[in-house]
Design an enzyme around this catalytic site. Sequence first.
Site, mmCIF file in Angstrom:
data_model
loop_
_atom_site.group_PDB
_atom_site.id
_atom_site.type_symbol
_atom_site.label_atom_id
_atom_site.label_comp_id
_atom_site.label_asym_id
_atom_site.label_seq_id
_atom_site.Cartn_x
_atom_site.Cartn_y
_atom_site.Cartn_z
ATOM 1 N N ASP A 16 39.332 58.151 45.879
ATOM 2 C CA ASP A 16 40.004 57.547 47.041
ATOM 3 C C ASP A 16 39.330 56.271 47.516
ATOM 4 O O ASP A 16 39.416 55.917 48.692
ATOM 5 C CB ASP A 16 40.089 58.543 48.216
ATOM 6 C CG ASP A 16 40.710 59.851 47.814
ATOM 7 O OD1 ASP A 16 41.673 59.818 47.042
ATOM 8 O OD2 ASP A 16 40.215 60.902 48.256
ATOM 9 N N LYS A 19 41.015 52.389 44.377
ATOM 10 C CA LYS A 19 41.106 51.857 43.008
ATOM 11 C C LYS A 19 42.525 51.418 42.682
ATOM 12 O O LYS A 19 42.724 50.465 41.942
ATOM 13 C CB LYS A 19 40.662 52.914 41.985
ATOM 14 C CG LYS A 19 39.214 53.321 42.091
ATOM 15 C CD LYS A 19 38.846 54.334 41.037
ATOM 16 C CE LYS A 19 39.567 55.657 41.209
ATOM 17 N NZ LYS A 19 39.254 56.386 42.454
ATOM 18 N N GLY A 43 45.501 60.166 43.313
ATOM 19 C CA GLY A 43 46.494 59.585 44.207
ATOM 20 C C GLY A 43 46.240 58.101 44.341
ATOM 21 O O GLY A 43 45.275 57.699 44.969
ATOM 22 N N HIS A 44 47.063 57.305 43.700
ATOM 23 C CA HIS A 44 46.866 55.856 43.766
ATOM 24 C C HIS A 44 47.971 55.251 44.613
ATOM 25 O O HIS A 44 49.137 55.287 44.239
ATOM 26 C CB HIS A 44 46.901 55.248 42.356
ATOM 27 C CG HIS A 44 45.673 55.557 41.565
ATOM 28 N ND1 HIS A 44 45.518 55.213 40.254
ATOM 29 C CD2 HIS A 44 44.532 56.165 41.927
ATOM 30 C CE1 HIS A 44 44.323 55.612 39.839
ATOM 31 N NE2 HIS A 44 43.724 56.193 40.839
ATOM 32 N N GLN A 226 39.788 59.586 40.180
ATOM 33 C CA GLN A 226 38.711 60.265 40.921
ATOM 34 C C GLN A 226 37.491 59.331 41.021
ATOM 35 O O GLN A 226 37.671 58.127 41.067
ATOM 36 C CB GLN A 226 38.336 61.609 40.283
ATOM 37 C CG GLN A 226 39.424 62.678 40.431
ATOM 38 C CD GLN A 226 40.499 62.621 39.373
ATOM 39 O OE1 GLN A 226 40.206 62.517 38.199
ATOM 40 N NE2 GLN A 226 41.742 62.687 39.776
#
Length: 434
Positions: A16, A19, A43-44, A226
């Site tokens: 988080d 990225k 989660g991007h 991650q």
Amino acid sequence: MSKGKATIVVGVQWGDEGKGKVVDVLAEHFDIVARYQGGANAGHTVIIDGNKFLLQLIPTGLLRPGKIAVLGNGVVLDPPALLQELETVQAAGISVGQRLLISERAHLILPYHRTHEQAAEAARASKIGTTSKGIGPSYEDKAGRRGLRAGDVRDLAGFRQKCLEAFAEKQRVASALYGHSARDTVRQVDEYVSKARCIIPYLSDVSAHLNQALDRGQTVLFEGAQGTLLDLDHGTYPFVTSSNATAGGACTGAGVGPTRIGAVIGVSKAYATRVGSGPFPTEVTGPEGEKLRERGSEYGSVTGRPRRCGWFDAVAARYSARVNHLSALVITKLDILDHLAEIPVGVEYEWDGKRSTDFPAEAEVLERVKVRYEVLPGWLQPTFGLTDYDQLPAKAKAYLSFLSGQTGVPIVMVSTGPQRDQTLWMDRSLLPSR
Ligand code: IMP
């Protein structure tokens, strides 16, 4: 950056770090963006022209017209989750066509991986707090040499048969271990196979594609999911994910040799967050932590869980710099600290009467280390949306320079907001030359 070399982007902390946005900004300069580990647990979030995209599996590079997006063999693939994401992307007018490549060697996530994970988590005394996406159990089957791979789907009848056998076996395990009652396996298998067949047009020998592209002088950006401290080997074990999120994972997870890598860019927030359980030495609880959470909108993009917040941990960041051999740092969310008169940075740990700047291997030790902080003056001025380093307040520059000095890694870019253009560059020399 010399031709024929790839660049890796990794998370320096517990994921988080932002990225998604950083890769989206960098993607403009690369031909191919490839993921090499993890699955739909990542989660991007990327905001483009006010449109918010939350991608969990598809590399963010797909959002840039003309770029090739790759899922390497190290990724674990959940076909129904992939299809849903593809539909969202296509509904936003982004054409996919031949721009997505999926490694035929990538392992699949099957529905029983999720149910097993939930049952195993519930049975654990010390919970990991996973994303419940079936990631760990899929990698377990891969290491146990009983996994199903994306390429297996090509032979649909054979794949259906393999699924029937695997579902039946898992059913026996689930009823013996967790008392799960029998399910309609055939219906579940048929439903799964009907979705899985949609990946066939995207299947590819990804390693061959990437190596040939590099030979032709094309540019490749590896997008780590991650973060280093969630890496299976180097993270805060057992409170980690089940893949190698560190830079080394890009080679095994995509089939490129280490001599192909030209640079490793680490992404870190100007502070720190963590979702799920596990040690977090610089965590700040109470109103101060709450304020960081609210200002930074720190809620998990996959699970919606509130993220734990804390100060930048230079001990952990130095460790990440070492295990990834970082060439450069990108600092995100600097503006979230704009309201603070003083900003602590963890610089040293103390435990069992000894002081150390090393990051201990044991989660038990990390849980009880006492952190020594250096407190830096805050800038108390808005930095949100700034695009020029010279516009930064002197104290913000001093803060960045302190982080760089502590980690021994130059900062090349700072993110001052979620949009693509809310970015300031300090050094562009790592970008590929055209
Ligand atoms: P898993 O990856 O779902 O097995 O979860 C293992 C640990 O990694 C849990 O603490 C999760 O919260 C954490 N985790 C997994 N993916 C991400 C991510 O993309 N960002 C932050 N934490 C993550």
